[in-house]
Design a protein around this motif. Structure first.
Motif, mmCIF file in Angstrom:
data_model
loop_
_atom_site.group_PDB
_atom_site.id
_atom_site.type_symbol
_atom_site.label_atom_id
_atom_site.label_comp_id
_atom_site.label_asym_id
_atom_site.label_seq_id
_atom_site.Cartn_x
_atom_site.Cartn_y
_atom_site.Cartn_z
ATOM 1 N N ASP A 284 0.804 -1.233 0.000
ATOM 2 C CA ASP A 284 0.000 0.000 0.000
ATOM 3 C C ASP A 284 0.830 1.273 0.000
ATOM 4 O OD1 ASP A 284 -1.567 -2.199 0.906
ATOM 5 O OD2 ASP A 284 -3.085 -0.783 1.616
ATOM 6 N N ALA A 285 1.925 1.258 0.764
ATOM 7 C CA ALA A 285 2.712 2.498 0.834
ATOM 8 C C ALA A 285 3.222 2.854 -0.557
ATOM 9 C CB ALA A 285 3.870 2.338 1.820
ATOM 10 N N ALA A 286 3.707 1.849 -1.272
ATOM 11 C CA ALA A 286 4.208 2.116 -2.631
ATOM 12 C C ALA A 286 3.078 2.586 -3.538
ATOM 13 C CB ALA A 286 4.870 0.861 -3.194
ATOM 14 N N GLU A 287 1.923 1.971 -3.393
ATOM 15 C CA GLU A 287 0.792 2.378 -4.234
ATOM 16 C C GLU A 287 0.375 3.814 -3.942
ATOM 17 O OE1 GLU A 287 -1.962 -1.379 -4.975
ATOM 18 O OE2 GLU A 287 -1.239 -1.288 -2.923
ATOM 19 N N LEU A 288 0.455 4.193 -2.655
ATOM 20 C CA LEU A 288 0.071 5.563 -2.313
ATOM 21 C C LEU A 288 1.104 6.569 -2.803
ATOM 22 C CD1 LEU A 288 -1.576 4.806 1.091
ATOM 23 C CD2 LEU A 288 -2.677 5.889 -0.870
ATOM 24 N N VAL A 289 2.364 6.192 -2.800
ATOM 25 C CA VAL A 289 3.381 7.078 -3.381
ATOM 26 C C VAL A 289 3.066 7.284 -4.865
ATOM 27 C CG1 VAL A 289 5.823 7.263 -4.020
ATOM 28 C CG2 VAL A 289 5.190 6.515 -1.704
ATOM 29 N N ARG A 290 2.731 6.192 -5.532
ATOM 30 C CA ARG A 290 2.357 6.278 -6.945
ATOM 31 C C ARG A 290 1.107 7.155 -7.110
ATOM 32 N NH1 ARG A 290 1.194 0.513 -9.562
ATOM 33 N NH2 ARG A 290 -0.666 0.793 -8.295
ATOM 34 N N GLY A 291 0.154 6.988 -6.219
ATOM 35 C CA GLY A 291 -1.067 7.800 -6.275
ATOM 36 C C GLY A 291 -0.810 9.269 -5.957
ATOM 37 N N HIS A 292 0.020 9.510 -4.937
ATOM 38 C CA HIS A 292 0.283 10.898 -4.528
ATOM 39 C C HIS A 292 0.929 11.695 -5.654
ATOM 40 C CE1 HIS A 292 -1.142 9.919 -0.694
ATOM 41 N NE2 HIS A 292 -0.047 9.980 0.045
ATOM 42 N N ALA A 293 1.686 11.029 -6.500
ATOM 43 C CA ALA A 293 2.310 11.749 -7.616
ATOM 44 C C ALA A 293 1.238 12.449 -8.442
ATOM 45 C CB ALA A 293 3.124 10.792 -8.484
ATOM 46 N N GLY A 294 0.086 11.804 -8.598
ATOM 47 C CA GLY A 294 -1.012 12.427 -9.349
ATOM 48 C C GLY A 294 -1.485 13.700 -8.679
ATOM 49 N N ARG A 295 -1.565 13.659 -7.360
ATOM 50 C CA ARG A 295 -2.042 14.852 -6.652
ATOM 51 C C ARG A 295 -0.999 15.970 -6.667
ATOM 52 N NH1 ARG A 295 -3.998 12.464 -1.022
ATOM 53 N NH2 ARG A 295 -4.629 14.616 -0.622
ATOM 54 N N ILE A 296 0.264 15.592 -6.589
ATOM 55 C CA ILE A 296 1.329 16.616 -6.594
ATOM 56 C C ILE A 296 1.398 17.293 -7.963
ATOM 57 C CG2 ILE A 296 3.831 16.941 -6.430
ATOM 58 C CD1 ILE A 296 3.744 14.628 -4.260
ATOM 59 N N ILE A 297 1.337 16.493 -9.002
ATOM 60 C CA ILE A 297 1.341 17.068 -10.349
ATOM 61 C C ILE A 297 0.069 17.907 -10.542
ATOM 62 C CG2 ILE A 297 1.259 16.489 -12.822
ATOM 63 C CD1 ILE A 297 2.928 13.901 -11.958
ATOM 64 N N GLY A 298 -1.019 17.439 -9.962
ATOM 65 C CA GLY A 298 -2.271 18.209 -10.010
ATOM 66 C C GLY A 298 -2.134 19.550 -9.313
ATOM 67 N N ALA A 299 -1.417 19.585 -8.206
ATOM 68 C CA ALA A 299 -1.211 20.847 -7.478
ATOM 69 C C ALA A 299 -0.453 21.833 -8.360
ATOM 70 C CB ALA A 299 -0.444 20.579 -6.181
ATOM 71 N N CYS A 300 0.529 21.331 -9.060
ATOM 72 C CA CYS A 300 1.317 22.193 -9.951
ATOM 73 C C CYS A 300 0.425 22.757 -11.056
ATOM 74 C CB CYS A 300 2.482 21.385 -10.524
ATOM 75 S SG CYS A 300 3.579 22.345 -11.554
ATOM 76 N N THR A 301 -0.365 21.883 -11.636
ATOM 77 C CA THR A 301 -1.284 22.315 -12.700
ATOM 78 C C THR A 301 -2.279 23.337 -12.160
ATOM 79 O OG1 THR A 301 -1.108 20.086 -13.562
ATOM 80 C CG2 THR A 301 -2.850 21.436 -14.470
ATOM 81 N N SER A 302 -2.769 23.069 -10.960
ATOM 82 C CA SER A 302 -3.750 23.952 -10.343
ATOM 83 C C SER A 302 -3.207 25.374 -10.212
ATOM 84 C CB SER A 302 -4.134 23.362 -8.980
ATOM 85 O OG SER A 302 -4.694 24.331 -8.150
ATOM 86 N N LEU A 303 -1.997 25.516 -9.698
ATOM 87 C CA LEU A 303 -1.459 26.867 -9.505
ATOM 88 C C LEU A 303 -1.125 27.533 -10.841
ATOM 89 C CD1 LEU A 303 -0.670 29.193 -7.719
ATOM 90 C CD2 LEU A 303 1.532 28.080 -7.276
ATOM 91 N N MET A 304 -0.667 26.759 -11.789
ATOM 92 C CA MET A 304 -0.405 27.353 -13.114
ATOM 93 C C MET A 304 -1.688 27.948 -13.684
ATOM 94 S SD MET A 304 2.053 24.949 -15.302
ATOM 95 C CE MET A 304 3.532 24.228 -14.670
ATOM 96 N N ILE A 305 -2.772 27.208 -13.527
ATOM 97 C CA ILE A 305 -4.033 27.674 -14.103
ATOM 98 C C ILE A 305 -4.568 28.870 -13.320
ATOM 99 C CG2 ILE A 305 -6.406 27.001 -14.649
ATOM 100 C CD1 ILE A 305 -5.292 24.166 -15.228
ATOM 101 N N THR A 306 -4.355 28.880 -12.016
ATOM 102 C CA THR A 306 -4.743 30.055 -11.231
ATOM 103 C C THR A 306 -4.022 31.306 -11.740
ATOM 104 O OG1 THR A 306 -5.160 28.749 -9.247
ATOM 105 C CG2 THR A 306 -4.662 31.078 -8.913
ATOM 106 N N MET A 307 -2.756 31.165 -12.054
ATOM 107 C CA MET A 307 -1.933 32.334 -12.371
ATOM 108 C C MET A 307 -2.027 32.802 -13.819
ATOM 109 S SD MET A 307 -0.631 33.114 -9.525
ATOM 110 C CE MET A 307 0.369 34.465 -10.166
ATOM 111 N N LYS A 308 -2.453 31.910 -14.706
ATOM 112 C CA LYS A 308 -2.146 32.161 -16.112
ATOM 113 C C LYS A 308 -2.806 33.388 -16.711
ATOM 114 C CE LYS A 308 -5.674 29.621 -18.598
ATOM 115 N NZ LYS A 308 -6.229 30.901 -19.102
ATOM 116 N N GLY A 309 -3.936 33.839 -16.184
ATOM 117 C CA GLY A 309 -4.607 34.967 -16.833
ATOM 118 C C GLY A 309 -4.630 36.241 -16.006
#
Ligand code: ARG
Length: 457
Positions: A284-309
Motif C-alpha cells: 500500500d505504501a508504494a501504491e500511495l506514493v504512486r497515487g500521490h504523484a497524481g495529486r502533486i502534479i495536479g497541485a502544480c497544474t492547479s497553480l499554473m491555471i490560477t496564475m495564467k490569466g
C-alpha cells in the motif's frame, strides 16, 4: 422574491469565501519573522520610535508564544494570518500595534511570508532526498554483484546488477536535488517593501529587511514582487518531477513484490494485510506514493491555471496559491519518507532475481557480441545467427547455454566451445564494464563516488 433567503446570506458567504486563515495559518512563523524584521527596520529608520518598535517586537514575541502554545485561532472575520496576528497584537499592546503596518501592505507581506515558507520547504525536501540517496547507495553497495534481469518494454533484455538499478534512482534524485537548489537560488529575493504594488514613500531600508530574513537581495520591481508566484511554481515543478521519480520506483517495488516476480520482500512496517484474504501482504505504501504523484502534479497544474490569466498586480485569486503548495509539500514529504524506508528495509531475494535473469534469453546479446569479437562476424549477421539460436532453444524449451555445440554449429559453423563462457549471466554483466555500465566493478566505483558526495564514512 429571494430576499428572504439571501438577506443575511451574502455577508456570511463573503466571510467564508474570503477567509484564508484556515490554511494560511501555516505561515504564522514566517509572518512573525517578517513583521519583526520590518518593525526593526522601521525603528532603525526612525519611521517609528525606538520605544514603539520595542513594544511591537515584544508584542509579536508574545503572540508567537501564544500560537506556539495554543495554536492559531481561526476567526473568519479576521480573514487571514496577517490580520489575525495584527489583531491579537492590538489586543495585547493597544493602538501602537497600528504602527506595524506602516510602509507595508498585505500584498508584500504575504509574498514575503510565502517565499520564506517555500524556501524552508525546499531545504526540508532536499534533506529528505539526501536520506533517500543514502538508503539507495547503501543497498546498491550491498548488491553490486546481485544479478537480476534488466528490462526494456518490461521484457527481459539483458542481465544487470541490482546495485546498478538502484544507482539509476540515485542519479535521478541527484538531478532533483539540483532542481531544488536552482529554484532556491532564484527565489531568494525579498519582496518586503514593495508595499501594495508601487513601493512606498516612506524612507525604508529594503536591504536591511532582506538581509534580516536571509534573502540575497531585495526584489528589483515592486509590481513583479507582489504579483508573481513563479517561486512557488518552481518548487511545484521540482516537486512534480521528484514525485514522478518516486512513483516509478514505487511501481518497481510493486512489480518486484508481486508473487510471479518475487524479487523483494517488503518490510511489514510498510505493508498492509487484507481483511478477507489471509495470505495477502499488500504494497500500500508504494501504491500511495504512486497515487500521490497524481495529486502533486495536479497541485502544480492547479497553480499554473490560477496564475495564467492574471493582470498585474495582486488579485485575490492569488490567495488560492497556498493550498496546492501546502498539500503537495506534505504529500511529497510523506512519499520521500516512505520510499526511503522501502529502500532501506526491503529484503531483496537475490536467488530469485538471478534465476529470473537466466530466463528469457537475457544473454542473447552476449552471443551476438561473441560472434563479432571472436569470429569477426559483422554485428547484423551475428544478430541474425543469434536469433536462430534463440528460436531453436525456445522450441526445445531450454536456455541458450543448454544448446549443444553441435546444435550451435549447425546454425553457424564459426561457433566454437569458448562461446559458453560468454553465455553465463555473470560473464554478461562483467563484460559491460564501459563507463556507467552494469559491471560490478563499475557499480562499485559509482557507489564509491556517491558515498564520497554524501560524506558517508
Ligand atoms: N490573504 C491574502 C492572500 O493570501 C493576503 C493578501 C491580501 N491582499 C489584499 N489586497 N486583499 O493572498
Amino acid at each position: 422574491m429571494w430576499g428572504g433567503r439571501f438577506a443575511e446570506g451574502p455577508s456570511a458567504i463573503m466571510r467564508e469565501i474570503n477567509a484564508s486563515i484556515p490554511f494560511d495559518k501555516a505561515l504564522w512563523r514566517q509572518d512573525i519573522a517578517a513583521s519583526k524584521a520590518h518593525v526593526a527596520m522601521l525603528g532603525a529608520q526612525n519611521i517609528v520610535s525606538a520605544d514603539d518598535a520595542k513594544t511591537i517586537t515584544d508584542g509579536l514575541d508574545a503572540v508567537a508564544a501564544e500560537y506556539e502554545r495554543d495554536g492559531v485561532p481561526e476567526d473568519w472575520d479576521l480573514e487571514d494570518i496577517h490580520m489575525t496576528t495584527e489583531g491579537r497584537l492590538a489586543e495585547l499592546i493597544g493602538p501602537v500595534a497600528g504602527r506595524l503596518h506602516t510602509a507595508r501592505s498585505r500584498n508584500d507581506q504575504v509574498a514575503t511570508d510565502f517565499r520564506l515558507w517555500v524556501r524552508e520547504t525546499i531545504d526540508q525536501t532536499d534533506a529528505g532526498l539526501e536520506a533517500l540517496q543514502r538508503a539507495l547507495v547503501i543497498q546498491a553497495g550491498n548488491h553490486a554483484d546481485s544479478i537480476m534481469p534488466g528490462f526494456t518494454h518490461l521484457q527481459t533484455a539483458q542481465p544487470v546488477t541490482l546495485g546498478h538499478h538502484l544507482m539509476a534512482y540515485y542519479e535521478m534524485i541527484r538531478r532533483d536535488r539540483s532542481r531544488l537548489a536552482d529554484a532556491r537560488v532564484r527565489m531568494n529575493e525579498s519582496p518586503l517593501g514593495s508595499a501594495a504594488l508601487a513601493g512606498t514613500g516612506f524612507p525604508i531600508d529594503r536591504d536591511a529587511t532582506s538581509a534580516a530574513l536571509g534573502f540575497d537581495r531585495p526584489t528589483a520591481n515592486s509590481l513583479d514582487a507582489v504579483s508573481d508566484r513563479d517561486f512557488a511554481l518552481d518548487y511545484l515543478m521540482a516537486a512534480s518531477q521528484i514525485s514522478l521519480h518516486l512513483s516509478r520506483l514505487a511501481e518497481e517495488f510493486i512489480i518486484w513484490a508481486s508473487q510471479p516476480f518475487g524479487f523483494v520482500r517488503m518490510a511489514d512496517s510498510l505493508s498492509t494485510g487484507s481483511s478477507i484474504m489471509p495470505q495477502k501482504k499488500n504494497p500500500d505504501a508504494a501504491e500511495l506514493v504512486r497515487g500521490h504523484a497524481g495529486r502533486i502534479i495536479g497541485a502544480c497544474t492547479s497553480l499554473m491555471i490560477t496564475m495564467k490569466g492574471l493582470p498585474l498586480a495582486y488579485s485575490k485569486d492569488m490567495q488560492d496559491d497556498k493550498p496546492p503548495v501546502f498539500e503537495a509539500a506534505s504529500l511529497l514529504a510523506l512519499s520521500i519518507a516512505a520510499m526511503t524506508g522501502m529502500v532501506a528495509d526491503s529484503t531483496f531475494k537475490t536467488d530469485r532475481m538471478r534465476q529470473a535473469a537466466e530466463l528469457g534469453y537475457a544473454t542473447a546479446t552476449d552471443l551476438a557480441d561473441w560472434l563479432v569479437t571472436e569470429a569477426d562476424i559483422p554485428f547484423r549477421e551475428a544478430h541474425h545467427i543469434t536469433g536462430a539460436a534463440v528460436k531453436l532453444a525456445e522450441s526445445k524449451g531450454v536456455a541458450l547455454d543448454e544448446l549443444s555445440i553441435e546444435e550451435l554449429q549447425a546454425i553457424d559453423s564459426r561457433v566454437d566451445k569458448r562461446v559458453y563462457s560468454a553465455l553465463s549471466v555473470e560473464a554478461s554483466v562483467a563484460a559491460r564494464a564501459s563507463y556507467g555500465g552494469t559491471a560490478p566493478d563499475q557499480v562499485r566505483s559509482q557507489v564509491a563516488q556517491a558515498r564520497a558526495a554524501l560524506d558517508i564514512e
